[in-house]
Scaffold this motif. Structure first.
Motif, PDB file in Angstrom:
ATOM      1  N   ARG A  47       0.830  -1.213   0.000  1.00 13.76           N
ATOM      2  CA  ARG A  47       0.000   0.000   0.000  1.00 13.76           C
ATOM      3  C   ARG A  47       0.860   1.257   0.000  1.00 13.76           C
ATOM      4  O   ARG A  47       0.476   2.296  -0.575  1.00 13.76           O
ATOM      5  CB  ARG A  47      -0.912  -0.032   1.229  1.00 13.76           C
ATOM      6  CG  ARG A  47      -1.631   1.263   1.553  1.00 13.76           C
ATOM      7  CD  ARG A  47      -2.499   1.086   2.803  1.00 13.76           C
ATOM      8  NE  ARG A  47      -2.893   2.369   3.363  1.00 13.76           N
ATOM      9  CZ  ARG A  47      -2.185   3.031   4.261  1.00 13.76           C
ATOM     10  NH1 ARG A  47      -1.032   2.536   4.717  1.00 13.76           N
ATOM     11  NH2 ARG A  47      -2.607   4.176   4.721  1.00 13.76           N
ATOM     12  N   ARG A  54       3.359   1.943  -1.672  1.00 15.50           N
ATOM     13  CA  ARG A  54       3.748   2.368  -3.016  1.00 15.50           C
ATOM     14  C   ARG A  54       2.872   3.515  -3.512  1.00 15.50           C
ATOM     15  O   ARG A  54       3.276   4.258  -4.413  1.00 15.50           O
ATOM     16  CB  ARG A  54       3.618   1.193  -3.994  1.00 15.50           C
ATOM     17  CG  ARG A  54       4.654   0.103  -3.841  1.00 15.50           C
ATOM     18  CD  ARG A  54       4.454  -0.950  -4.924  1.00 15.50           C
ATOM     19  NE  ARG A  54       5.379  -2.056  -4.834  1.00 15.50           N
ATOM     20  CZ  ARG A  54       6.601  -2.082  -5.366  1.00 15.50           C
ATOM     21  NH1 ARG A  54       7.041  -1.031  -6.040  1.00 15.50           N
ATOM     22  NH2 ARG A  54       7.366  -3.144  -5.241  1.00 15.50           N
ATOM     23  N   ASN A  55       1.672   3.637  -2.952  1.00 12.63           N
ATOM     24  CA  ASN A  55       0.711   4.644  -3.410  1.00 12.63           C
ATOM     25  C   ASN A  55       0.540   5.783  -2.411  1.00 12.63           C
ATOM     26  O   ASN A  55      -0.483   6.470  -2.414  1.00 12.63           O
ATOM     27  CB  ASN A  55      -0.637   3.983  -3.680  1.00 12.63           C
ATOM     28  CG  ASN A  55      -0.571   3.002  -4.823  1.00 12.63           C
ATOM     29  OD1 ASN A  55       0.066   3.286  -5.847  1.00 12.63           O
ATOM     30  ND2 ASN A  55      -1.189   1.844  -4.665  1.00 12.63           N
ATOM     31  N   THR A  99       7.971   7.567  -2.747  1.00  8.50           N
ATOM     32  CA  THR A  99       6.900   7.011  -1.916  1.00  8.50           C
ATOM     33  C   THR A  99       7.414   6.510  -0.570  1.00  8.50           C
ATOM     34  O   THR A  99       8.611   6.337  -0.347  1.00  8.50           O
ATOM     35  CB  THR A  99       6.228   5.833  -2.636  1.00  8.50           C
ATOM     36  OG1 THR A  99       7.169   4.744  -2.729  1.00  8.50           O
ATOM     37  CG2 THR A  99       5.747   6.243  -4.021  1.00  8.50           C
ATOM     38  N   ASP A 103      -5.050   5.058   0.523  1.00 12.17           N
ATOM     39  CA  ASP A 103      -3.819   5.583  -0.053  1.00 12.17           C
ATOM     40  C   ASP A 103      -4.150   6.889  -0.776  1.00 12.17           C
ATOM     41  O   ASP A 103      -5.312   7.354  -0.746  1.00 12.17           O
ATOM     42  CB  ASP A 103      -3.133   4.566  -0.972  1.00 12.17           C
ATOM     43  CG  ASP A 103      -3.983   4.151  -2.173  1.00 12.17           C
ATOM     44  OD1 ASP A 103      -4.867   4.931  -2.587  1.00 12.17           O
ATOM     45  OD2 ASP A 103      -3.763   3.049  -2.708  1.00 12.17           O
ATOM     46  N   HIS A 158      -4.490   7.651  -3.908  1.00 17.01           N
ATOM     47  CA  HIS A 158      -5.473   7.530  -4.991  1.00 17.01           C
ATOM     48  C   HIS A 158      -6.883   7.375  -4.436  1.00 17.01           C
ATOM     49  O   HIS A 158      -7.844   7.962  -4.962  1.00 17.01           O
ATOM     50  CB  HIS A 158      -5.128   6.342  -5.885  1.00 17.01           C
ATOM     51  CG  HIS A 158      -3.739   6.383  -6.428  1.00 17.01           C
ATOM     52  ND1 HIS A 158      -3.231   7.468  -7.090  1.00 17.01           N
ATOM     53  CD2 HIS A 158      -2.736   5.460  -6.400  1.00 17.01           C
ATOM     54  CE1 HIS A 158      -1.978   7.231  -7.454  1.00 17.01           C
ATOM     55  NE2 HIS A 158      -1.658   6.023  -7.044  1.00 17.01           N
TER      56      HIS A 158
END
Length: 410
Positions: A29, A31-32, A49, A251, A253
Motif C-alpha cells: 500500500r 507504493r501509493n 513514496t 492511499d 489515490h
C-alpha cells in the motif's frame, strides 16, 4: 533473498522476515503514498513514496545492527520494525495526521492493531516474532526502538537524503554512512561516539535547512492546509460514508477519488488537481501574533476563520487559518560522547542556538484565500486576530526586502 535497486542506497539486499513482509498488502500500500504529500506541487520530482523510504530505513537499520554487533532474533525484530515503521501512515503522509488523530487518538506509529492481524501478523509469527514487540519498536520503545524512532534514528537519516535527492535541493545531504558507523550505546542510550559533535551538527543543519525550503515551503503549507480542509469536510459529509479509521487506511489515490466524488469537497479537489491554490492573505511573524492564537485548539481556529469570513463578507469556505506549532528542535537533544561523558548536542554546540534563532525567525502564521479575495481577507484577519500590521499583510510586503529563501523557490 531479493536485491532491489534504490535511487539513494544503490542495491538493497532484502532477506529474512523483511523479504516475506515485502509483498504483504500493508507494505505494498505504501507504493501509493507519496513521502512528501503535496510538496510535489512545489518540486515536481518529489514523487517518491513511503515504500522506497521504508526500504531505505530497513537498509540503514541493517547496517547499524551489523556495526553494533546485534544478531539473531533481536536483529530480526529491529529489521521488521524498520521496514514496517510507516505502515500506519494515511494518505499524503503527514498531511492529514492531525485530522485523523483528533478522531482516532492514533498517530502513524501506533501500529499494534495493524501488525497483530492479517498477513503482517502471520508473517511475523511465522518467523517467531511477536507483533506487539515489533510494534513497540516502531513506536521507539526500548533500547533498540531508538534506532527506529529517536533523535539518531535511521528513519531521519534516510528521509533527509532521499527528500533532498528527489526535490533536487542540496540542503539535506548528510554522511549517513558515518552516522551509522559512529552509533554506540552508553548507559542504554543511543549516542554518537567520541569526536562526533560535528557529525551530529550535520544532521541538525540538514534538517534546519530542509524545513523552510521543502517541508514548510509556503506553497506546500497552503496545499496541505487545503487538503486538510477537504479531508475534514469529507469526514463531516454523511453521504460520503467515510470515517477517520477508514481514511487512515486509504492511499493517495483512494482519497483523491473520494474527494472528487463528494459534492462538498469537489471544488477544493479541483483546485488541488489543477494547482489553482489559495494565496497568502497574511504571512505573520511569531512576534506579531498573540500567544493565545498560537496556542489555540482546532475548534478555536475554526471559530477565528468564521469571524474573519464574516468581517470580510466572504464565504467561510474561502478562509483558511494555518497556525504552526511553536518552533522546536528535537535534534538538539541528540546525545554525543565528549571526554567520556554523554552530553546533549544543545549543551555542546554553539550552532544550536543560532539555528534555533533562525527557526524562530522563519515561523509564520498564514491566512489563505482565493487570490481575488486576499486583500479583504487579509485586512479582516489582522483585525480579528489582533496582529501587529507590520510585515503581516502580503500585499504590503515588497519583494526583495527582508525576503526569506522560500520566496525564491516557488
Amino acid at each position: 533473498m531479493k536485491i532491489i535497486k534504490d535511487s539513494v542506497h544503490d542495491h538493497i539486499q532484502v532477506d529474512g522476515v523483511a523479504r516475506d513482509l515485502l509483498d504483504t498488502p500493508a507494505l505494498q500500500r505504501l507504493r501509493n503514498i507519496r513521502q512528501l504529500g503535496t510538496v510535489s506541487l512545489v518540486y515536481p520530482s518529489a514523487n517518491h513514496t513511503r515504500f522506497e523510504h521504508s526500504l531505505g530505513v530497513y537498509h540503514l537499520a541493517g547496517e547499524a545492527l551489523e556495526h553494533l554487533g546485534v544478531e539473531g532474533a533481536r536483529a530480526e525484530r529491529v529489521r521488521a520494525a524498520a521496514i514496517l515503521h510507516d505502515v500506519g501512515h494515511g494518505p499524503f503522509s503527514h498531511n492529514l495526521e492531525s485530522l485523523t488523530h483528533r478522531r482516532t487518538g492514533r498517530y502513524h506509529d501506533d501500529v499494534h492493531e495493524l501488525l497483530a492481524d492479517g498477513a503482517v501478523g502471520d508473517v511475523l509469527r511465522d518467523h517467531d516474532l511477536e507483533p506487539a514487540t515489533v510494534a513497540d519498536l516502531v513506536a521507539g520503545d526500548g533500547r533498540f526502538g531508538q534506532l527506529v524512532s529517536g533523535e539518531l534514528d535511521v528513519d531521519r537519516m534516510d528521509y533527509l537524503v532521499r527528500d533532498a535527492h528527489h526535490t533536487g535541493v542540496p540542503y539535506g545531504t548528510i554522511d549517513h554512512g558515518r552516522l551509522v558507523r559512529e552509533l554506540a550505546f552508553a548507559d542504554g542510550e543511543l549516542v554518537l561516539a567520541e569526536g562526533n559533535v560535528q557529525t551530529a551538527e550535520s544532521l541538525l543543519v540538514a534538517r534546519a535547512l530542509m524545513n523552510p525550503t521543502v517541508y514548510s515551503h509556503s506553497v506546500a503549507r497552503i496545499s496541505k492546509a487545503m487538503l486538510r480542509r477537504a479531508g475534514e469536510r469529507l469526514l463531516e459529509e454523511p453521504s460520503a460514508d467515510v470515517d477517520a479509521s477508514t481514511l487512515q487506511r486509504m492511499d493517495d489515490h483512494d482519497l483523491i477519488v473520494a474527494l472528487r466524488s463528494c459534492e462538498s469537497t469537489a471544488e477544493l479537489s479541483r483546485r488541488l488537481d489543477q494547482r489553482d491554490l489559495f494565496k497568502r492573505a497574511v504571512w505573520a511573524e511569531i512576534d506579531d501574533v498573540p500567544g493565545g492564537i498560537i496556542e489555540a485548539d482546532h475548534e478555536s481556529i475554526r471559530e477565528f476563520e468564521r469571524e474573519i469570513a464574516d468581517r470580510a463578507s466572504v464565504a467561510p469556505a474561502h478562509v483558511v487559518l494555518d497556525v504552526p506549532n511553536r518552533p522546536s528542535m528535537t535534534e538538539s537533544t541528540t546525545r554525543v560522547m565528549v571526554n567520556g561523558d554523554i552530553r546533549r548536542l544543545g549543551q555542546q554546540s554553539p550552532l544550536v542556538e543560532a539555528l534555533r534563532a533562525a527557526q524562530y525567525s522563519q515561523w509564520r502564521l498564514g491566512v489563505y484565500s482565493p487570490p481575488v479575495l486576499r486583500d479583504r481577507v487579509g485586512r479582516a484577519a489582522v483585525d480579528v486576530l489582533g496582529l501587529s500590521i507590520d510585515g503581516a499583510l502580503v500585499s504590503e510586503v515588497r519583494d526583495g526586502l527582508d525576503a526569506t529563501l522560500d520566496q525564491f523557490v516557488d
